[in-house]
Design an enzyme around this catalytic site. Structure first.
Site, PDB file in Angstrom:
ATOM      1  N   HIS A  78      48.182  42.118  43.517  1.00 43.08           N
ATOM      2  CA  HIS A  78      46.921  41.348  43.534  1.00 43.08           C
ATOM      3  C   HIS A  78      46.347  40.653  42.303  1.00 43.08           C
ATOM      4  O   HIS A  78      45.684  39.494  42.372  1.00 43.08           O
ATOM      5  CB  HIS A  78      45.672  42.470  44.024  1.00 43.08           C
ATOM      6  CG  HIS A  78      44.345  41.996  44.132  1.00 43.08           C
ATOM      7  ND1 HIS A  78      43.593  41.839  45.078  1.00 43.08           N
ATOM      8  CD2 HIS A  78      43.517  41.749  43.168  1.00 43.08           C
ATOM      9  CE1 HIS A  78      42.559  41.572  44.864  1.00 43.08           C
ATOM     10  NE2 HIS A  78      42.348  41.517  43.780  1.00 43.08           N
ATOM     11  N   GLU A  79      46.439  41.220  41.161  1.00 42.55           N
ATOM     12  CA  GLU A  79      46.136  40.633  40.118  1.00 42.55           C
ATOM     13  C   GLU A  79      47.131  39.466  39.662  1.00 42.55           C
ATOM     14  O   GLU A  79      46.334  38.385  39.069  1.00 42.55           O
ATOM     15  CB  GLU A  79      46.075  41.556  38.854  1.00 42.55           C
ATOM     16  CG  GLU A  79      45.301  42.983  38.932  1.00 42.55           C
ATOM     17  CD  GLU A  79      43.864  42.490  39.416  1.00 42.55           C
ATOM     18  OE1 GLU A  79      43.390  41.579  38.972  1.00 42.55           O
ATOM     19  OE2 GLU A  79      43.191  43.424  39.861  1.00 42.55           O
ATOM     20  N   HIS A 112      45.858  36.508  41.541  1.00 42.25           N
ATOM     21  CA  HIS A 112      44.505  35.996  40.716  1.00 42.25           C
ATOM     22  C   HIS A 112      45.062  35.132  39.705  1.00 42.25           C
ATOM     23  O   HIS A 112      44.360  33.806  39.555  1.00 42.25           O
ATOM     24  CB  HIS A 112      43.700  37.061  40.097  1.00 42.25           C
ATOM     25  CG  HIS A 112      42.619  37.633  40.689  1.00 42.25           C
ATOM     26  ND1 HIS A 112      41.794  37.037  41.919  1.00 42.25           N
ATOM     27  CD2 HIS A 112      42.248  39.049  41.018  1.00 42.25           C
ATOM     28  CE1 HIS A 112      41.039  37.906  42.472  1.00 42.25           C
ATOM     29  NE2 HIS A 112      41.336  38.986  42.185  1.00 42.25           N
ATOM     30  N   GLU A 130      38.297  37.514  46.033  1.00 42.24           N
ATOM     31  CA  GLU A 130      39.108  38.677  46.362  1.00 42.24           C
ATOM     32  C   GLU A 130      39.948  38.881  47.614  1.00 42.24           C
ATOM     33  O   GLU A 130      41.008  39.281  47.693  1.00 42.24           O
ATOM     34  CB  GLU A 130      38.032  40.042  46.298  1.00 42.24           C
ATOM     35  CG  GLU A 130      37.286  40.207  44.951  1.00 42.24           C
ATOM     36  CD  GLU A 130      38.395  40.931  43.951  1.00 42.24           C
ATOM     37  OE1 GLU A 130      39.469  41.358  44.376  1.00 42.24           O
ATOM     38  OE2 GLU A 130      38.450  40.181  42.837  1.00 42.24           O
TER      39      GLU A 130
END
Length: 299
Positions: free
Chosen positions: A144-145, A148, A226
């Site tokens: 997930h990071e 980003h 998100e």
């Protein structure tokens, strides 16, 4: 479904950023109208301040954000080998350079990414996340990071933070000038007719409500990114259950102590567990965990 979600969230992000920039320029115009008798001057000042703030924030965002959140850097795999190798693996799958790795000493599980671009990025996780998540769940969080970083969300977040700071500065300047007796001559406004009075009232309202609108825009941007990072992260791991289980564990934990409030939108889940009543969703930095989990399960 996955690519539809990614495309939709990218479009929403563009709309929010356009609105954010227009708000900065509108507040600059209001400042110029109220105190300089020239809206264009106010717009130029706002644009210059925004550019300066963005350059300052982008050039040193990683170190600033890490200091604000009391994070310390891990230089190699000796301290947290599992974390180091997972970050290394996810960066390789995501086709980005290995980001710097940081630990935040906090018992609440959480994580965030920051930086300017994939070549100058960093990932931070809390000590709580290392204690509570298994490898599969940690992979979901790191993916997930990394998403980003890959999607340039880290730069967008930095720009949004800079624009919000510019709006706050402009409003403070306007408030101080009003307090010390600056501003348009009321007689001039009355002589100018209803149009001038309406412009005056609108400008004052914009100065008052501008920071509120900026906060709403910043939170909307964060929520959209998100969803996008969730979808993109699953694209890297091909395992939605890892991220789903991680989000459920994180959401059921206690609030963080080390997190800085201005960085709340960077985290994978709201570090302060804020959840209010009517209208509070407008100020939520993250979508509800239930909605994120539902979207992941529908992939």
């Amino acid at each position: 479904m996955l690519y539809e979600q990614i495309a939709q969230n990218k479009r929403r992000t563009v709309y929010v950023m356009i609105g954010f920039l227009m708000l900065v320029l509108a507040i600059g115009a209001a400042l110029g109208y109220l105190f300089m008798q020239n809206t264009l001057t106010g717009v130029i000042i706002a644009a210059v301040l925004a550019a300066v703030y963005m350059v300052m924030m982008i050039s040193n965002s990683t170190n600033v954000v890490m200091q604000m959140n009391h994070a310390h850097e891990i230089k190699d795999a000796s301290q947290y080998p599992d974390l180091w190798h997972i970050v290394e693996d996810m960066a390789m799958v995501g086709q980005i350079p290995m980001p710097r790795v940081f630990i935040v000493d906090d018992d609440s599980p959480n994580a965030f990414a920051t930086g300017n671009d994939p070549k100058n990025a960093a990932v931070a996780v809390t000590s709580g996340i290392m204690a509570r998540l298994n490898r599969e769940e940690l992979e979901g969080v790191i993916a997930h990071e990394v998403s980003h970083i890959k999607n340039y969300d880290i730069r967008l977040s930095t720009i949004a933070l800079a624009l919000a700071a510019v709006i706050s500065l402009l409003v403070n300047i306007g408030s101080n000038m009003m307090w010390w007796g600056g501003g348009r001559d009321r007689d001039d406004d009355r002589e100018g007719g209803a149009g001038n009075v309406i412009a005056l009232v609108f400008s004052i309202l914009l100065m008052i409500l501008g920071p509120l609108a900026a906060s709403i825009a910043q939170m909307a941007l964060s929520r959209n990114r998100e969803y996008l990072a969730d979808a993109s992260g699953v694209e890297l791991t091909r395992n939605p259950e890892g991220l789903i289980n991680a989000l459920l564990k994180i959401s059921n934990s206690e609030p963080m102590q080390a997190a800085d409030p201005s960085s709340a939108a960077l985290y994978i889940s709201d570090p302060f567990k804020g959840r209010g009543s009517f209208g509070a969703h407008l100020f939520d930095s993250h979508p509800p965990i239930e909605q994120r989990v539902e979207r992941l399960r529908n992939m």
